[in-house]
Each structure stands twice: as C-alpha cells, then as structure tokens.
Design a protein around this motif. Sequence first.
Motif, mmCIF file in Angstrom:
data_model
loop_
_atom_site.group_PDB
_atom_site.id
_atom_site.type_symbol
_atom_site.label_atom_id
_atom_site.label_comp_id
_atom_site.label_asym_id
_atom_site.label_seq_id
_atom_site.Cartn_x
_atom_site.Cartn_y
_atom_site.Cartn_z
ATOM 1 N N CYS A 150 38.167 47.357 72.892
ATOM 2 C CA CYS A 150 37.675 46.020 72.564
ATOM 3 C C CYS A 150 37.319 45.944 71.084
ATOM 4 N N ARG A 151 36.651 46.970 70.596
ATOM 5 C CA ARG A 151 36.306 47.011 69.172
ATOM 6 C C ARG A 151 37.542 47.081 68.290
ATOM 7 N N MET A 152 38.592 47.736 68.812
ATOM 8 C CA MET A 152 39.813 47.861 68.016
ATOM 9 C C MET A 152 40.537 46.531 67.893
ATOM 10 N N GLY A 153 40.247 45.629 68.814
ATOM 11 C CA GLY A 153 40.833 44.303 68.682
ATOM 12 C C GLY A 153 41.644 43.815 69.858
ATOM 13 N N ILE A 154 41.297 44.262 71.060
ATOM 14 C CA ILE A 154 41.943 43.698 72.238
ATOM 15 C C ILE A 154 40.927 42.840 72.976
ATOM 16 N N GLY A 155 41.179 41.550 73.039
ATOM 17 C CA GLY A 155 40.271 40.647 73.741
ATOM 18 C C GLY A 155 40.938 40.156 75.005
ATOM 19 N N ARG A 156 40.164 39.973 76.063
ATOM 20 C CA ARG A 156 40.789 39.569 77.315
ATOM 21 C C ARG A 156 40.090 38.355 77.923
ATOM 22 N N THR A 157 40.803 37.668 78.797
ATOM 23 C CA THR A 157 40.162 36.675 79.649
ATOM 24 C C THR A 157 40.387 37.115 81.081
ATOM 25 N N PHE A 158 39.486 36.694 81.961
ATOM 26 C CA PHE A 158 39.659 37.023 83.374
ATOM 27 C C PHE A 158 40.406 35.895 84.068
ATOM 28 N N GLN A 159 41.207 36.287 85.032
ATOM 29 C CA GLN A 159 41.974 35.318 85.801
ATOM 30 C C GLN A 159 41.035 34.317 86.486
ATOM 31 N N ILE A 160 40.040 34.868 87.176
ATOM 32 C CA ILE A 160 38.970 34.025 87.708
ATOM 33 C C ILE A 160 37.821 34.161 86.715
ATOM 34 N N PRO A 161 37.431 33.070 86.050
ATOM 35 C CA PRO A 161 36.427 33.187 84.990
ATOM 36 C C PRO A 161 35.176 33.899 85.458
ATOM 37 N N ARG A 162 34.698 34.795 84.632
ATOM 38 C CA ARG A 162 33.477 35.523 84.965
ATOM 39 C C ARG A 162 32.488 35.398 83.820
ATOM 40 N N PRO A 163 31.925 34.214 83.647
ATOM 41 C CA PRO A 163 30.937 34.073 82.580
ATOM 42 C C PRO A 163 29.637 34.766 82.963
ATOM 43 N N PHE A 164 28.761 34.988 81.977
ATOM 44 C CA PHE A 164 27.412 35.458 82.276
ATOM 45 C C PHE A 164 26.636 34.213 82.704
#
Lengths: 338, 242
Positions: free
Chosen positions: B77-91
């Motif tokens: 993640c720090r290296m620069g891979i960002g993801r989204t979840f298929q089913i949103p998982r917000p805090f």
Amino acid sequence: MLKRKFTPSHVKVLDSPPMLILCIVLAVGLYIGCFAGLISNKAMRYLVQIFLYITMGEMWNLLSGYAGMTSLGQQLYIGLAGYSVAMATSPLFGLPLFGALLLGAGISVVVSLFMSLILFRLEGMYFSIATLVAAEAFCMLFFAWKFVGQGAGMTIRINPYPTLQEICILSMTICVVALALVYGLLRTRVGLGLTAMRDDITSAASVGVNIFSHKLLVYVIAAFFTALAGGIFFVNKGMIYPDSGFGISWTISMVFIAIIGGTGTVSGPIIGAIIYVFLNEKLADYPGWSNIILGTITILVILFLPNGIMGTLQKKLHFEIFSSKRFSFKLKKAAKEK
Amino acid sequence: MGNIVEFRHIDAGYGRIQILSDLSFEVEEGQVYGVIGPNGSGKSTMFNALLGIIRPTAGAIYFDNIDITRTPPHIRCRMGIGRTFQIPRPFEHMSVYENVLIAAVHGTGQSEKKAGYAAIDALKLTGLYEKRELLSGELPLLDRKRLEVARAIGTQPKLLLLDEVAAGLTDAEVKDMMKLVKGLKDSGYSIIWIEHIIQTMLGSTDRLMCMAQGSSVIEGEPQEVINSKTVQTLYLGVDDNE
C-alpha cells in the motif's frame, strides 16, 4: 441526489475545554480529598475498586473494542502481577511496594511480548480461546508451585503495609495515567489506525495500517496497565491464591464493564466500572445469584443497547466525551491562520 | 512508458484450491486496464495476489519493476497500490473525511496535518467534498463506492485497483462513475478495473483482458476482445457442441 446542506458535524464533542477542565477538577478534588482524609474509609474502599476496574475495563476496551483482539485471558497478567508483588515483597526479597509493582508490570510486559509471538498467529475466536487457555495454564503452574503455597496461596506481607489512603491514591494515579494514555493514544496517528481497525480490520489493512504493530502495541500496553491494577488489587486484598489471580471471573468483570459502558468509546468503561462495583457490592449478599444477575444484565444490554450505555447515549444525543474525532473544519482554520 | 504491473506465470489459490494457474499479463503505466470474465474465473483472486492478501505458489509479481511477490500488504500500500472493495467497506462509525484521512496518514506515512489536505483533495476529486462530515455508514451506495475510490486515492497510489465499482448502480450512476474513472486516468493514475458490465468496459478502458479458469484467455484492444469468439462463448454461452 442528497443535497443536504453541510452541517458542521453530526456530533458535538464535549471534551474540548469545559469537559477536560471538569475532569481535571474532579480528579484534583479526589486527590485532595484522599490526601486530606476527607473521604471516609468506606468511600475509599469503593473508590479503589472503581479506579482499578476502570483501568482494567479501559484496557480490555482498547484490546477488544479497538484492536479487535477479544482476549479472554487478561487475568494472566493480573495473576502474574499479584504473585510478583506477593513474592517480591515477602521477607525473603523485601522489595518496597513500588519496586514490586513495577517488577510485576515488567514481568507482564515480557510475558506479553512472548505470548504475542504465539497468539498473534491466531485470529478471532481462536485468539480468544488461546488467551483463555494460556491464563489457565499459568493458573495450573501456580497451583503446582510449592514456593507460592500451591492452592492455599500467599499472604502479602509488605513492610510497612500501605494504608488504605495510600492504596487509593496509587490506584487513582494509575487510573488517571491509563485514561490519559488511552485518550492521548487515540488522538495520534496510531489512534487513527486503531479506530479504523475497530470499524473494519480488512479495510484498515488495505489503506496501509500496519495491523501487526498496532496489535502488539495495544497488547503490551494492556498487559502493563492490567498488571499494575491487578498488583494493587491484591495489595488491597492482602492475599492471593491461584483461582483469585488467574480466575475467569476477571474476564467476566472486564467484559461486563466494557459492554455495559460501551465498547469502542473511551468514556464507556468509566460508567461500566462504576455500575459494576456498586452492583457487585449489592450482589455480595446473594453469592450464588451474582453471576446470573450480571449475565442477565449483560444479555439485556447487548440485546437492547448494543452500543452500551455511553455508546447509545452518545448516538441519541449526538455528543461524544473524550472523542478522538477529526474534523475537516479544524484543518481549514489552521490554513487560515498561516 | 514502462510497465506498472507484471504478472509472470502466477499460480495462486486458497489453501489447496488453486484458482490462478499460469496467469501472465502486463499493465502499462497510465493505462486503464479492464479485466472481465465469468464468475469464478479468478478476477478477485488476481487482485488478492496483487495486494498480498494471498501468496502465489509459483511465479512472480512485479510492481514498478520491483519484485513484490513476498511483500506484506501494508508495504505494498505504501509502495503505491490502492484498492477498492467490491462491496464497500467504509469505517462506518467515522466521518467521510476521517475515512480518507486514515488512508492518507497510514497509506503514505505523512503527518496528520499534511494528510488532512491530501484527504480534502481526494474528496474534491471524487465529488464527496460536500458530504465530508457525514458518517460514512449513512451514505447511499453510489457515495459509498465513491468513498472507496477516495480512500484508495488518499493513499496516493500509482496504481488503483477498482473492483466492480459500477456494479449495482443505476445507469445514470454508472455514467457518473465512468466520468470519475476518466478523471482519475487524466490525473495520471494507472488503473486496473474489474467489471461485469461490458458496455462500461468498452467505453472506458485502454486494454481489456478476459479471464477464465484462472488464466488470461484473451487480451487486447477492448473492441477486439469483446467481439472475439472466446468472449462471446464465455459470456453468451455459445456452446462448442451446438
């Protein structure tokens, strides 16, 4: 599309100045009361219990409510600390109270670091069971150990034995330090990560929160303070035996305190501990019934107030005490000042 | 421009069940790379392997020409891979702003103050700025999906992994989402996008890969891929025997 006008926030935060000042005044008042002997012995006995249970409840809340580690074995550190104090202050070693308490907490930290090597490979239910088993294993160890009096336990003989007043001040200090630490921790970047872990641990990992280091930090802090509180508890009690040190009843009370008060809030365990101590005192007259009644209350709270007392109140009335909330408008102000 | 991601003969799966077998593909920097494929073809598993949630049993994954096959997820993640979840998982118990702030603090390692401004930028880009103080648990689906994207952007990625961000949205909302993705591409992100809706993919990707049974069956220009016999067979169920 939702075109609701942006409201400053759905939550009022009560901690900034007035609430904090109130807390400080309350704390200072209690200190002065203790020092000057204005508080009766009976009240002090209650206070000692409340302070210690707040500390333990708050630590359990940090573990389970925030970091997602539902430990059922925190009594491991309570027992270790209790026995450490009993042994270190015995005539054979003759350590003063302070040294013994710190020694107990130190041993707990070392053990917790070691335990984390094993426990952190497990998750969820497995983690919980493993913590419980670890505590039971230590209980057996102390049952078999001749030096600590096996099942009969040890009497704590500190010379000179601290007065109730001293114990009260000590437990209050630990409670205040623990609360300040939790509050401070939640306002740092680590706290931000912990709050994220509270809501969704998978998402937290995916935005770069280092789950392992957060868990380790919380686990060690919890071991340290739980041990300190446990140590003082047994100094107050005067004796320790394996079941009282490593018994599951400790976990029951911590879970009760955190759930009644509201997990994942800082203020919850404070309310929870106060309720617990008074309930416990009232229920002492009905020995067989006390756990049944506590259990029933817990189930009712889980069913009807799933966020606990503080959690529900905060949600309904839109406020937060000891909040670690971040606001974007605070940022704006900072920008203008520049 | 170089390759941002390279999969080299990846085998991976969960436990003993192997899902990906000999999967190889490359994504060029700055591209929107679409991935389609029937259910169970290994699209999400491919994401999990790229994110480090599962470890490949064979092969190597390169990100920005660095071997990341054995790198733990938070470092990726720090290296620069960002993801989204298929089913949103917000805090869910935190505000929209806080959601993105966490990503900006922990995903990049910058101070909270700096991260705050980065979070605001991400919110503006995704059109959530007006709703920044709402509880994320109260957002409607489109906004939750936007929040997923905002949070991924908050980590300042070079590569964005979008996992079915348009699924479950109405046609109008899908258009909004496509606009958003186009905006992201223009601001320089490389994107890998998994989606079922072929029309969406056709309009907004530079290259398209179709997966089936854990490996890439066809890869190329979106139009070509969709018109190819393989994809027609996979999606429309034209059986060879008929």
